[in-house]
Design an enzyme around this catalytic site. Structure first.
Site, PDB file in Angstrom:
ATOM      1  N   ARG A  37      20.726   0.766 -32.379  1.00 31.51           N
ATOM      2  CA  ARG A  37      20.776   0.024 -33.646  1.00 31.51           C
ATOM      3  C   ARG A  37      20.867  -1.455 -33.333  1.00 31.51           C
ATOM      4  O   ARG A  37      21.598  -1.865 -32.422  1.00 31.51           O
ATOM      5  CB  ARG A  37      22.011   0.413 -34.480  1.00 31.51           C
ATOM      6  CG  ARG A  37      22.144   1.864 -34.817  1.00 31.51           C
ATOM      7  CD  ARG A  37      20.963   2.465 -35.528  1.00 31.51           C
ATOM      8  NE  ARG A  37      20.697   1.919 -36.848  1.00 31.51           N
ATOM      9  CZ  ARG A  37      19.649   2.257 -37.586  1.00 31.51           C
ATOM     10  NH1 ARG A  37      18.762   3.124 -37.122  1.00 31.51           N
ATOM     11  NH2 ARG A  37      19.483   1.730 -38.770  1.00 31.51           N
ATOM     12  N   ILE A  38      20.136  -2.235 -34.125  1.00 30.88           N
ATOM     13  CA  ILE A  38      20.252  -3.692 -34.012  1.00 30.88           C
ATOM     14  C   ILE A  38      21.609  -4.088 -34.589  1.00 30.88           C
ATOM     15  O   ILE A  38      22.014  -3.576 -35.638  1.00 30.88           O
ATOM     16  CB  ILE A  38      19.131  -4.368 -34.831  1.00 30.88           C
ATOM     17  CG1 ILE A  38      17.790  -3.847 -34.327  1.00 30.88           C
ATOM     18  CG2 ILE A  38      19.270  -5.878 -34.825  1.00 30.88           C
ATOM     19  CD1 ILE A  38      16.864  -4.835 -33.742  1.00 30.88           C
TER      20      ILE A  38
ATOM     21  N   ASP B  62      18.463  -8.593 -26.562  1.00 28.24           N
ATOM     22  CA  ASP B  62      18.232  -8.563 -25.113  1.00 28.24           C
ATOM     23  C   ASP B  62      18.312  -9.948 -24.479  1.00 28.24           C
ATOM     24  O   ASP B  62      17.532 -10.288 -23.574  1.00 28.24           O
ATOM     25  CB  ASP B  62      16.890  -7.886 -24.792  1.00 28.24           C
ATOM     26  CG  ASP B  62      16.879  -6.427 -25.230  1.00 28.24           C
ATOM     27  OD1 ASP B  62      17.949  -5.800 -25.239  1.00 28.24           O
ATOM     28  OD2 ASP B  62      15.804  -5.928 -25.583  1.00 28.24           O
TER      29      ASP B  62
ATOM     30  N   ALA C 230      19.247   2.712 -10.518  1.00 26.72           N
ATOM     31  CA  ALA C 230      19.830   1.373 -10.321  1.00 26.72           C
ATOM     32  C   ALA C 230      20.780   1.032 -11.471  1.00 26.72           C
ATOM     33  O   ALA C 230      21.837   0.432 -11.261  1.00 26.72           O
ATOM     34  CB  ALA C 230      18.713   0.343 -10.207  1.00 26.72           C
ATOM     35  N   GLU C 231      20.411   1.428 -12.694  1.00 33.79           N
ATOM     36  CA  GLU C 231      21.295   1.184 -13.847  1.00 33.79           C
ATOM     37  C   GLU C 231      22.662   1.822 -13.602  1.00 33.79           C
ATOM     38  O   GLU C 231      23.700   1.229 -13.891  1.00 33.79           O
ATOM     39  CB  GLU C 231      20.676   1.763 -15.124  1.00 33.79           C
ATOM     40  CG  GLU C 231      19.413   1.059 -15.570  1.00 33.79           C
ATOM     41  CD  GLU C 231      18.848   1.665 -16.851  1.00 33.79           C
ATOM     42  OE1 GLU C 231      19.622   2.038 -17.747  1.00 33.79           O
ATOM     43  OE2 GLU C 231      17.612   1.763 -16.959  1.00 33.79           O
TER      44      GLU C 231
ATOM     45  N   ASN D 197      23.990   6.514 -18.692  1.00 35.99           N
ATOM     46  CA  ASN D 197      24.779   5.335 -18.289  1.00 35.99           C
ATOM     47  C   ASN D 197      26.245   5.516 -18.682  1.00 35.99           C
ATOM     48  O   ASN D 197      27.148   5.142 -17.937  1.00 35.99           O
ATOM     49  CB  ASN D 197      24.206   4.064 -18.908  1.00 35.99           C
ATOM     50  CG  ASN D 197      23.034   3.534 -18.104  1.00 35.99           C
ATOM     51  OD1 ASN D 197      23.208   3.020 -17.000  1.00 35.99           O
ATOM     52  ND2 ASN D 197      21.835   3.695 -18.635  1.00 35.99           N
TER      53      ASN D 197
ATOM     54  N   GLU E 134      20.509 -12.949 -30.310  1.00 35.10           N
ATOM     55  CA  GLU E 134      19.092 -12.687 -30.026  1.00 35.10           C
ATOM     56  C   GLU E 134      18.991 -11.439 -29.154  1.00 35.10           C
ATOM     57  O   GLU E 134      19.688 -11.323 -28.139  1.00 35.10           O
ATOM     58  CB  GLU E 134      18.476 -13.886 -29.289  1.00 35.10           C
ATOM     59  CG  GLU E 134      16.982 -13.763 -29.125  1.00 35.10           C
ATOM     60  CD  GLU E 134      16.431 -14.803 -28.138  1.00 35.10           C
ATOM     61  OE1 GLU E 134      15.432 -14.503 -27.473  1.00 35.10           O
ATOM     62  OE2 GLU E 134      17.043 -15.882 -28.028  1.00 35.10           O
TER      63      GLU E 134
ATOM     64  N   HIS F  25      20.015  -3.257 -19.936  1.00 34.84           N
ATOM     65  CA  HIS F  25      18.623  -3.285 -20.381  1.00 34.84           C
ATOM     66  C   HIS F  25      17.728  -2.955 -19.182  1.00 34.84           C
ATOM     67  O   HIS F  25      17.933  -3.499 -18.090  1.00 34.84           O
ATOM     68  CB  HIS F  25      18.274  -4.671 -20.941  1.00 34.84           C
ATOM     69  CG  HIS F  25      16.866  -4.744 -21.440  1.00 34.84           C
ATOM     70  ND1 HIS F  25      16.472  -4.164 -22.630  1.00 34.84           N
ATOM     71  CD2 HIS F  25      15.754  -5.282 -20.895  1.00 34.84           C
ATOM     72  CE1 HIS F  25      15.172  -4.362 -22.798  1.00 34.84           C
ATOM     73  NE2 HIS F  25      14.718  -5.032 -21.758  1.00 34.84           N
TER      74      HIS F  25
ATOM     75  N   ASN G  94      25.743  -5.091 -22.436  1.00 37.86           N
ATOM     76  CA  ASN G  94      24.621  -4.178 -22.656  1.00 37.86           C
ATOM     77  C   ASN G  94      23.893  -3.984 -21.342  1.00 37.86           C
ATOM     78  O   ASN G  94      23.944  -4.846 -20.467  1.00 37.86           O
ATOM     79  CB  ASN G  94      23.659  -4.800 -23.678  1.00 37.86           C
ATOM     80  CG  ASN G  94      22.451  -3.912 -23.962  1.00 37.86           C
ATOM     81  OD1 ASN G  94      22.592  -2.699 -24.160  1.00 37.86           O
ATOM     82  ND2 ASN G  94      21.250  -4.491 -23.961  1.00 37.86           N
TER      83      ASN G  94
HETATM   84  C1  GRF Z   1      18.672   3.098 -20.540  1.00 46.41           C
HETATM   85  O1  GRF Z   1      17.434   2.949 -19.917  1.00 46.41           O
HETATM   86  C2  GRF Z   1      19.237   1.747 -20.893  1.00 46.41           C
HETATM   87  O2  GRF Z   1      18.886   0.759 -19.987  1.00 46.41           O
HETATM   88  C3  GRF Z   1      18.598   1.480 -22.228  1.00 46.41           C
HETATM   89  O3  GRF Z   1      18.568   2.719 -22.872  1.00 46.41           O
HETATM   90  C4  GRF Z   1      18.547   3.758 -21.900  1.00 46.41           C
HETATM   91  C5  GRF Z   1      19.702   4.651 -22.197  1.00 46.41           C
HETATM   92  O4  GRF Z   1      19.725   5.779 -21.361  1.00 46.41           O
HETATM   93  N1  GRF Z   1      19.337   0.449 -22.930  1.00 46.41           N
HETATM   94  P1  GRF Z   1      21.029   6.654 -21.270  1.00 46.41           P
HETATM   95  O5  GRF Z   1      21.362   7.124 -22.683  1.00 46.41           O
HETATM   96  O6  GRF Z   1      22.120   5.800 -20.711  1.00 46.41           O
HETATM   97  O7  GRF Z   1      20.695   7.804 -20.388  1.00 46.41           O
END
Ligand code: GRF
Length: 220
Positions: A97-98, A151, A179-180, A20, A149, A115, A113
Site C-alpha cells: 500500500r502507498i 522508493d 541478498a535481501e 523478508n 516520495e 526495495h 523499507n
Molecule cells: C521483496 O522483493 C521486497 O524487496 C519487495 O517486495 C518483496 C517482498 O517479498 N519490497 P517477501 O514478502 O519479503 O517475500
C-alpha cells in the site's frame, strides 16, 4: 545468555509471502539480538506471512484497507495499533500500500523499507525485468529510510548482485532475494544498536566505515 532487556521494539508490515519478514524474525532469535519483532501487521488477511509469523510465536494483526473509507482512516488504525504495541521501528517488507505523506512523516527515521533494486535506479515495480531490459550488469537491493516520495530516502545498506548471461526476471529475483535476506537483518541490527544516524539525508553508521565488499554478490 539472556536477551538484552532494552531491545528495540520492531513491527513488520507485510502484504504477502513474508520471506523478508521471516529473515528479520530469525535474525532476532539470536541471544544478543538488539531488536525484537513485537508485531507483524498485514493489510491482507490471507497473507502467507501471517501464518509464518504466528508459527514463530509473534503477535499478528490484520488491518485490511478494504475495511476503511479512505487511506487516512486506514493509516490512523495502523498508527494506533503500532503505538499501542509500543513500536519504536517499523519495517516495511513487501507492504503493498502507498503510504500518505502524513504517515511517513509521523514515522520519519523510524520506518525502513527494502526495495529490490540498487536505488535510485528502478523505483517501483518489476525491477528485475526492467534491470534486464536496461542491460544492467549489476543489480541488487536497498534498505532505506522511508520518505514521502516512493522508493526514496536515506540509504542504510545495499547489496549488488551480478547479472548473469541467460538470467530471466525470476532467476535474477531469486538471487536478489537471497541478498535481501542478508541486508535487511543487518540494517535492523545496526539501527537497533543505535549506530545509525541520518544527517543531511544521508546515513552515517558508527563503526562501519570500510567498504562492505562481502555484500557484493553475497553467497547464501
Ligand atoms: C521483496 O522483493 C521486497 O524487496 C519487495 O517486495 C518483496 C517482498 O517479498 N519490497 P517477501 O514478502 O519479503 O517475500
Amino acid at each position: 545468555m539472556a536477551p538484552p532487556s532494552n531491545r528495540l521494539r520492531t513491527a513488520i508490515l507485510i502484504s504477502g509471502r513474508g520471506s523478508n519478514m521471516q529473515a528479520l524474525i530469525e535474525s532476532c532469535r539470536a541471544a544478543d539480538a538488539p531488536a525484537e519483532i513485537a508485531l507483524v501487521l498485514s493489510n491482507e488477511p490471507d497473507a502467507a506471512g501471517l501464518s509464518l509469523a504466528a508459527a514463530a510465536g509473534i503477535a499478528t494483526r490484520v488491518v485490511s484497507h478494504r475495511a476503511f473509507a479512505d487511506r487516512a482512516k486506514f493509516e490512523a488504525e495502523i498508527d494506533s495499533v503500532l503505538r499501542a504495541a509500543g513500536i519504536q521501528l517499523t519495517c516495511l517488507a513487501g507492504f503493498m500500500r502507498i503510504l500518505s505523506d502524513k504517515f511517513v512523516e509521523d514515522w520519519r527515521d523510524r520506518m525502513i523499507n527494502i526495495h529490490p533494486s540498487l536505488l535510485p535506479a528502478f523505483k517501483g515495480l518489476n525491477t528485475h525485468a526492467r534491470a534486464l531490459a536496461a542491460g544492467a550488469r549489476i543489480h541488487g537491493c536497498t534498505v532505506h529510510f522511508v520518505r514521502p516520495e516512493m522508493d526514496s530516502g536515506p540509504i542504510v545498506v545495499q547489496a549488488g548482485v551480478a547479472v548473469e548471461p541467460g538470467d530471466t526476471p525470476d532467476t535474477l529475483a531469486a538471487r536478489v532475494l537471497q541478498a535481501e535476506h542478508r541486508i535487511y537483518p543487518l540494517a535492523l541490527r545496526w539501527i537497533a544498536e543505535g549506530r545509525v544516524r541520518v544527517q543531511e539525508e544521508r546515513v552515517l553508521i558508527d563503526g562501519v566505515s570500510a567498504p562492505l565488499a562481502p555484500l557484493l554478490n553475497p553467497q547464501p
